[in-house]
Motif scaffolding. Structure first.
Motif, PDB file in Angstrom:
ATOM      1  N   LEU A  26       0.807  -1.107   0.128  1.00  0.00           N
ATOM      2  CA  LEU A  26       0.008   0.055   0.076  1.00  0.00           C
ATOM      3  C   LEU A  26       0.860   1.230  -0.163  1.00  0.00           C
ATOM      4  O   LEU A  26       0.546   1.996  -0.718  1.00  0.00           O
ATOM      5  CB  LEU A  26      -0.930  -0.115   1.255  1.00  0.00           C
ATOM      6  CG  LEU A  26      -1.915   1.095   1.442  1.00  0.00           C
ATOM      7  CD1 LEU A  26      -3.123   0.765   0.464  1.00  0.00           C
ATOM      8  CD2 LEU A  26      -2.357   1.277   2.798  1.00  0.00           C
ATOM      9  N   THR A  48      -5.486  15.546   4.019  1.00  0.00           N
ATOM     10  CA  THR A  48      -6.241  14.239   4.637  1.00  0.00           C
ATOM     11  C   THR A  48      -6.271  14.672   6.242  1.00  0.00           C
ATOM     12  O   THR A  48      -7.177  13.905   6.731  1.00  0.00           O
ATOM     13  CB  THR A  48      -5.115  13.287   4.350  1.00  0.00           C
ATOM     14  OG1 THR A  48      -3.981  13.471   5.228  1.00  0.00           O
ATOM     15  CG2 THR A  48      -4.791  12.599   2.958  1.00  0.00           C
ATOM     16  N   SER A  64       0.284  -0.336   9.490  1.00  0.00           N
ATOM     17  CA  SER A  64      -0.959  -0.600   8.666  1.00  0.00           C
ATOM     18  C   SER A  64      -2.108   0.312   9.157  1.00  0.00           C
ATOM     19  O   SER A  64      -2.621   0.238  10.079  1.00  0.00           O
ATOM     20  CB  SER A  64      -1.279  -2.118   8.842  1.00  0.00           C
ATOM     21  OG  SER A  64      -2.554  -2.143   8.492  1.00  0.00           O
ATOM     22  N   PRO A  65      -2.348   1.269   8.237  1.00  0.00           N
ATOM     23  CA  PRO A  65      -3.154   2.183   8.669  1.00  0.00           C
ATOM     24  C   PRO A  65      -4.646   1.824   8.971  1.00  0.00           C
ATOM     25  O   PRO A  65      -4.976   0.800   8.612  1.00  0.00           O
ATOM     26  CB  PRO A  65      -3.291   3.032   7.350  1.00  0.00           C
ATOM     27  CG  PRO A  65      -2.876   2.277   6.249  1.00  0.00           C
ATOM     28  CD  PRO A  65      -2.056   1.456   6.764  1.00  0.00           C
ATOM     29  N   THR A  66      -5.264   2.464   9.833  1.00  0.00           N
ATOM     30  CA  THR A  66      -6.554   2.142  10.321  1.00  0.00           C
ATOM     31  C   THR A  66      -7.492   2.449   8.980  1.00  0.00           C
ATOM     32  O   THR A  66      -7.235   3.157   8.093  1.00  0.00           O
ATOM     33  CB  THR A  66      -7.088   3.121  11.380  1.00  0.00           C
ATOM     34  OG1 THR A  66      -6.457   2.785  12.341  1.00  0.00           O
ATOM     35  CG2 THR A  66      -8.464   2.966  11.598  1.00  0.00           C
ATOM     36  N   PHE A  67      -8.693   1.730   8.907  1.00  0.00           N
ATOM     37  CA  PHE A  67      -9.380   1.798   7.807  1.00  0.00           C
ATOM     38  C   PHE A  67     -10.019   3.448   7.794  1.00  0.00           C
ATOM     39  O   PHE A  67     -10.019   3.996   6.726  1.00  0.00           O
ATOM     40  CB  PHE A  67     -10.542   1.018   8.025  1.00  0.00           C
ATOM     41  CG  PHE A  67     -11.279   0.889   6.768  1.00  0.00           C
ATOM     42  CD1 PHE A  67     -10.856   0.641   5.580  1.00  0.00           C
ATOM     43  CD2 PHE A  67     -12.808   1.571   6.664  1.00  0.00           C
ATOM     44  CE1 PHE A  67     -11.630   0.550   4.454  1.00  0.00           C
ATOM     45  CE2 PHE A  67     -13.482   1.435   5.474  1.00  0.00           C
ATOM     46  CZ  PHE A  67     -12.879   1.153   4.434  1.00  0.00           C
ATOM     47  N   SER A  68     -10.124   3.965   8.781  1.00  0.00           N
ATOM     48  CA  SER A  68     -10.380   5.230   8.878  1.00  0.00           C
ATOM     49  C   SER A  68      -9.494   6.329   8.139  1.00  0.00           C
ATOM     50  O   SER A  68      -9.675   7.030   7.626  1.00  0.00           O
ATOM     51  CB  SER A  68     -11.022   6.024  10.320  1.00  0.00           C
ATOM     52  OG  SER A  68      -9.771   6.123  11.116  1.00  0.00           O
ATOM     53  N   GLN A  71      -9.797   6.083   4.745  1.00  0.00           N
ATOM     54  CA  GLN A  71     -10.696   6.732   4.146  1.00  0.00           C
ATOM     55  C   GLN A  71     -10.238   8.348   3.938  1.00  0.00           C
ATOM     56  O   GLN A  71     -10.750   8.967   2.965  1.00  0.00           O
ATOM     57  CB  GLN A  71     -11.903   6.751   4.939  1.00  0.00           C
ATOM     58  CG  GLN A  71     -12.720   5.425   4.907  1.00  0.00           C
ATOM     59  CD  GLN A  71     -13.850   5.364   5.691  1.00  0.00           C
ATOM     60  OE1 GLN A  71     -15.004   6.066   5.420  1.00  0.00           O
ATOM     61  NE2 GLN A  71     -14.193   4.648   6.718  1.00  0.00           N
ATOM     62  N   ILE A  74      -8.248   8.320   0.822  1.00  0.00           N
ATOM     63  CA  ILE A  74      -8.949   8.483  -0.678  1.00  0.00           C
ATOM     64  C   ILE A  74      -9.847   9.756  -0.495  1.00  0.00           C
ATOM     65  O   ILE A  74      -9.961  10.348  -1.836  1.00  0.00           O
ATOM     66  CB  ILE A  74      -9.905   7.257  -0.723  1.00  0.00           C
ATOM     67  CG1 ILE A  74     -10.913   7.117   0.232  1.00  0.00           C
ATOM     68  CG2 ILE A  74      -8.893   5.984  -0.808  1.00  0.00           C
ATOM     69  CD1 ILE A  74     -11.644   5.864   0.214  1.00  0.00           C
ATOM     70  N   GLY A  75     -10.379  10.352   0.394  1.00  0.00           N
ATOM     71  CA  GLY A  75     -11.243  11.313   0.270  1.00  0.00           C
ATOM     72  C   GLY A  75     -10.144  12.751   0.069  1.00  0.00           C
ATOM     73  O   GLY A  75     -10.602  13.356  -0.771  1.00  0.00           O
ATOM     74  N   LEU A  81     -10.869   3.980  -4.307  1.00  0.00           N
ATOM     75  CA  LEU A  81     -10.136   2.745  -3.575  1.00  0.00           C
ATOM     76  C   LEU A  81      -9.413   1.735  -4.451  1.00  0.00           C
ATOM     77  O   LEU A  81      -8.465   1.420  -4.428  1.00  0.00           O
ATOM     78  CB  LEU A  81     -10.911   1.959  -2.527  1.00  0.00           C
ATOM     79  CG  LEU A  81     -10.505   1.995  -1.352  1.00  0.00           C
ATOM     80  CD1 LEU A  81     -11.573   1.843  -0.125  1.00  0.00           C
ATOM     81  CD2 LEU A  81      -9.401   1.005  -1.293  1.00  0.00           C
ATOM     82  N   LEU A  85      -5.912   0.313  -4.487  1.00  0.00           N
ATOM     83  CA  LEU A  85      -5.425  -1.121  -4.494  1.00  0.00           C
ATOM     84  C   LEU A  85      -4.927  -1.729  -5.632  1.00  0.00           C
ATOM     85  O   LEU A  85      -4.293  -2.734  -5.496  1.00  0.00           O
ATOM     86  CB  LEU A  85      -6.898  -1.747  -4.189  1.00  0.00           C
ATOM     87  CG  LEU A  85      -7.385  -1.368  -2.755  1.00  0.00           C
ATOM     88  CD1 LEU A  85      -8.692  -2.210  -2.615  1.00  0.00           C
ATOM     89  CD2 LEU A  85      -6.536  -1.492  -1.726  1.00  0.00           C
TER      90      LEU A  85
END
Lengths: 210, 210
Positions: A26, A48, A64-68, A71, A74-75, A81, A85
């Motif tokens: 990633l 970001t 490993s980044p948090t899913f938030s 987000q 990508i925002g 996404l 990926l």
DNA sequence: AAATAAAGTTTCCGTTAGGATACCACAGCC
DNA sequence: GGCTGTGGTATCCTAACGGAAACTTTATTT
């Protein structure tokens, strides 16, 4: 699906891992995007809301980044996404040049009646199979048996004239530019009726879901 | 892109947030997938290697999973991310009539840029949509936005030369006979660069799995 | 070359994710 | 009624993420 024996469960697990997801670098991808936009870590930080340091660590695969966090990425970067990926090079598209017969990529399958050339590779995940076929057969008698395969098929004549023999219908004459869509588990066979060998484009669906 | 005033930076930030990502009820979606497969938390735990408790917390939006956890999820459940991120979306079986200009999910493209002609009808049960497109656009600027639709697309140039603009890659020049296969949820747009309008054949996949 | 500035990395620490376990709810069975 | 098993939740604790700031490196200026 709650009650099962252990072996059964194990089996299910094994077969369940159909889509294996590689570690996925990633960070590398992220850095690529950042640099391609001529952004600094600070820029991305502003966009970001993530700290410079955090971004650095993510890019270097130290965390490993948090899913938030993803987000926010990508925002803030205005990307999708799938894009994030998509492994660096292995492209989400495959290109087939007309004259280019790539060795090992545009695979060929010559038979006395047909000569197929795949127009796309890396098909593992794809749902359609496009290929170009040179129709060598000049008579229906050359076929031992119907051609038949699960799914559906779209076909367009690129060059020449053909007769499409099918199991249940009258033979159909198709010429340059004509197309047809049919269930390919109905027996079918192509015969060239033009001076030279005819060329057709076919797109078949692949086996159900998987 | 490094040295700027604050106001400038603020501006950049504002305009940078083009693709805003809503909170996204990941847990809800995840639970949906799990239940639709009649899996228990334990099942998913075995498949993904994540603890039952963790899964519970994720489903209830009590924690924001690590990205590596997300990877385990999509790997173990055999799904891909777009699928996971797609809001519940009630499986639309659209495309009612053979509207000649209908593409995918009821989206119409009666634009001055393209002219579509469906090559097959009675499409309700079919898995692919083949159509011939006359590319009228002569410049990328004519597009307000990317063309984008779920699934995959195979494309072959039947006539003329085109430039295929895509969201993530360099524009690609395709000429008569060239073909390409790509994920059509990646933004794309075609521009004719030949004397006359170009003509391309497209075959798109229809709604997911079904 | 020293000085300054900016990009990127590492350190430190509070906060939080994720696993093990205990707990609760609810079924089926003796 | 208790007993047992299963699906889901809450609690505790360790490992890890994310942020502020110190630090290093590279580039630019005087």
């Amino acid at each position: 699906m709650a009650t099962q024996t252990d072996s059964d469960a194990a089996l299910r697990i094994a077969s369940g891992r159909k889509a294996f997801v590689e570690p996925l670098r990633l960070g590398e991808r992220l850095k690529e995007i950042r640099l391609s936009n001529h952004w600094t870590l600070e820029d991305v930080s502003q966009r970001t809301g993530l700290a410079r340091s955090t971004l650095s660590k993510i890019e270097n695969d130290q965390i490993s980044p948090t899913f938030s966090a993803v987000q926010k990425l990508i925002g803030g970067l205005g990307i999708d996404l799938p894009q994030l990926l998509t492994p660096p090079k292995p492209q989400s598209h495959t290109l087939g040049r007309r004259d280019l017969t790539r060795v090992g990529e545009g695979q060929q399958h010559p038979t006395p009646t047909y000569e197929h050339e795949l127009l796309s590779w890396q098909l593992a995940q794809k749902r359609m199979i496009p290929f170009k076929t040179i129709v060598r057969a000049r008579s229906f008698d050359e076929f031992q048996e119907w051609v038949r395969h699960d799914g559906e098929e779209f076909l367009m004549v690129l060059d020449g004239d053909i007769l499409l023999y099918t199991e249940f219908y009258e033979p159909l004459r198709l010429t340059h530019g004509d197309s047809i869509y049919f269930d390919s588990d109905m027996g079918h066979a192509l015969v060239s009726v033009s001076e030279s060998d005819a060329v057709v484009l076919s797109v078949c669906t692949r086996g159900e879901n998987a």
